[in-house]
Design an enzyme around this catalytic site. Sequence first.
Site, PDB file in Angstrom:
ATOM      1  N   GLU A 149       0.702  -1.213   0.031  1.00  0.00           N
ATOM      2  CA  GLU A 149      -0.020   0.055   0.021  1.00  0.00           C
ATOM      3  C   GLU A 149       0.934   1.192   0.196  1.00  0.00           C
ATOM      4  O   GLU A 149       1.898   1.330   0.675  1.00  0.00           O
ATOM      5  CB  GLU A 149      -0.768  -0.008   1.250  1.00  0.00           C
ATOM      6  CG  GLU A 149      -1.889  -1.269   1.251  1.00  0.00           C
ATOM      7  CD  GLU A 149      -2.158  -1.298   2.856  1.00  0.00           C
ATOM      8  OE1 GLU A 149      -2.098  -0.171   3.588  1.00  0.00           O
ATOM      9  OE2 GLU A 149      -3.245  -2.030   3.075  1.00  0.00           O
ATOM     10  N   HIS A 203      -3.590  -7.051  10.450  1.00  0.00           N
ATOM     11  CA  HIS A 203      -4.474  -7.854   9.740  1.00  0.00           C
ATOM     12  C   HIS A 203      -4.080  -9.352  10.401  1.00  0.00           C
ATOM     13  O   HIS A 203      -3.913 -10.384   9.708  1.00  0.00           O
ATOM     14  CB  HIS A 203      -3.785  -8.106   8.103  1.00  0.00           C
ATOM     15  CG  HIS A 203      -4.189  -7.037   7.440  1.00  0.00           C
ATOM     16  ND1 HIS A 203      -3.114  -6.669   6.370  1.00  0.00           N
ATOM     17  CD2 HIS A 203      -4.850  -5.621   7.657  1.00  0.00           C
ATOM     18  CE1 HIS A 203      -3.685  -5.290   5.966  1.00  0.00           C
ATOM     19  NE2 HIS A 203      -4.599  -4.815   6.543  1.00  0.00           N
ATOM     20  N   ASN A 232      -5.488  -6.894   1.537  1.00  0.00           N
ATOM     21  CA  ASN A 232      -6.213  -6.438   2.790  1.00  0.00           C
ATOM     22  C   ASN A 232      -7.475  -7.268   3.177  1.00  0.00           C
ATOM     23  O   ASN A 232      -8.147  -7.649   2.142  1.00  0.00           O
ATOM     24  CB  ASN A 232      -6.719  -4.979   2.922  1.00  0.00           C
ATOM     25  CG  ASN A 232      -5.639  -4.108   2.792  1.00  0.00           C
ATOM     26  OD1 ASN A 232      -5.056  -4.065   1.232  1.00  0.00           O
ATOM     27  ND2 ASN A 232      -5.409  -3.213   3.490  1.00  0.00           N
TER      28      ASN A 232
END
Length: 551
Positions: free
Chosen positions: A407, A492, A530
Site C-alpha cells: 500500500e 491483519h 487487505n
Amino acid sequence: MSDKGLHKTNQNGVSRRGFLGRTGSILGAMALAGQIAPSQAQAATAGAAAAGPIDNGAHVPALVIGTGYGGSVAALRLAQAGVDVHMIEMGMAWDTPGSDGKIFCNTTTPDYRAYWLRTKTKAPLSNFLGFPIDKAVPRYTGILDAEEMGGIIVYQGRGVGGGSLVNGGMAVTPKRANFGAVLPTVNADEMYDTYYPRANAGLGVSLIDPAWFESVDCYQFSRVGRKHAQRAGFPFVFVPDVYDWDYMKQEAAGTVPKSAVAGEILYGNNAGKKSLQQTYIAQAKATGKVTISPLHKVTSVSPASGGGYTVVIDQINTTGDTVGTKTVVADKVFFAAGSVGTSKLLVRLKATGALPNLNNEIGKGWGDNGNVMCGRANHMWDATGKVQASIPCGGIDNWDAGGAFAEVAPLPTGIETYASFYLSITKNPNRAEFSYNASTGGVELNWQTAWKAPSIAMAKTIFDKINSKEGTIYRTDLFGTNKIWGDHLTYHPLGGAVLDKATDNYGRLHGYTGLYVIDGALIPGNTSVNPFVTITALAERNIEKIIATDM
C-alpha cells in the site's frame, strides 16, 4: 493486482454524505501531542449501551460474540431470516461526542479515546525525526487496542463495528488466481460470482475518481508513490475503499468538516468513513430484531443442561473494571470476536473443560497477513505534501514475482516529510499457535519477530529496486533508532480456528452443535490483500448455508 478481478466492485452501495464515521486506521499515523481527560459524565454517557444491555438470565435464540465484519454479517442475515439476535461487544458504542464535540480524537492529538486500557499510546510509528512520540494518556476503553503478544503487536478495533473502526478502509478482493491459496476448500466460482459482489455491495465499496486524484493536493503523496513504482517497473493500481469519496471531495474543497483530509484515521474518522455502523449494523438494527450490549465481555461458553449454551458475560466500565457478571442461555452462539479474540476464547474454553470436545486444531494456523512497514527518504524535488488524505487509494503489485503487495500509505503529520511510507502484505509462510498457560490462566501466542524475515525479503523486492532507481534510501527514524523495518506489528490478524480444520467447511465448530466461528479466525493466516472483504464474503457464504440448514 492489475487484473480486473482485483478491482471488480459492486457500485450499488449508496453514497451517503455526512457520515459520523466510526473508524479508521492502517498506518502512517503518529501521536505527536496532547490529551484531554473525560469528565465523569462523559465517561458514563460514552459507555452507555445503544439499546440497553442484555439482562441476567436472558434466553436468546442467537448470541453473536463481537460486532466486527463476520459478526455483523451474521446478525443482519439471521435477523432478516426472522431470528432474534443479541450481539456482545467488549468495546464502547462510540455514539457520544466528547468535550470537543467529536466522537473520535485526531491522529496527531491522541487522548483518552485513543487506546484500549493503556496509560501510554502505542503508535505503529514509535519515533519521528529521531524522537519518541508516544505520550501518556488516561486509562480508558479507547478505540484502538495495541495487544502485545510475545513477538508481535496486534492492532485491533474496540467498539461497535470492530475492525472497521480502525482500518484504512482498503476494500480489496484478492486476484482470483490467488484464491486457492487463501481458502483452498471454498468454491471460487461461488465466491467471485455471488459472495464477493454481495460483500462489496453491503460494505459500500467504490473507487476514487481517477481524474480528481490527478490534481488534488491531499493525494500528492500517492502520485509520488506511483511515479516511483512505475519508474522502477512495477504496476501501480487503484484500490477500492469504503470511504465516501464525494464527501472527501468536499473536504478538499473546504465545504464540509474535514476528516480524512485532516488526517483522521488511527483513532477514528468523524465523517466520511463507511464503517460497519453505517452499513451492516445499521441494517441489522433496522430489522428490530438485533440488540447490542457494548462494554460486555464473554468469559465462558458451555453446554446448558436444557439445551443450547450457558454464556457468562462480564460487564465492564470505561476503566476496564468488572461491574457485574451475567449468565444467559443462547440456543446458538457465533464466535466473531476477531481472529485473536475468538482464538483466545476457544483455546481457553477447551483447555479449562468448558468445551472439551473442541478438536486439536483450535488455536492453530494463525498468521499476520505478512504485514511489514517501511519508509523511504525522497529527494527534495519529490515532496509528498503536508496535507495527506489518511485513506490509501493505491498500491504497488509485485505479488507474483516477489510475494509482496505494498500500500502507498499516508504519513499525515501535518508537515512536509519528503517521505514515502508503505504497508506491505507479503506471502509469509510462517504460522503461529495459541496455547493456554495454566499457571497464569492466560492464552499465549508463540509468534517470533524473527518470523518476519521472509516478509522483509519480499518487501525488499519492491523497495530496494525503487531506491536504486531513484537514488534514495530507507528511513531509519520511524520504528526506533537506526531501524528500517516495522516488523513488530500486524493490522491483519488471521487464523486460529481455521475453516475445514477447527470447523467444518461452513464454520460449524467440530464437537458441538450450534457453535460457529464466522470471522477472520477461519482464514489461515494470509489473504494476499487487505482481508476484510474476504472475511465479509466468507461470512456471507457461511451464514447463508447455516440459515438454510441449521435454523
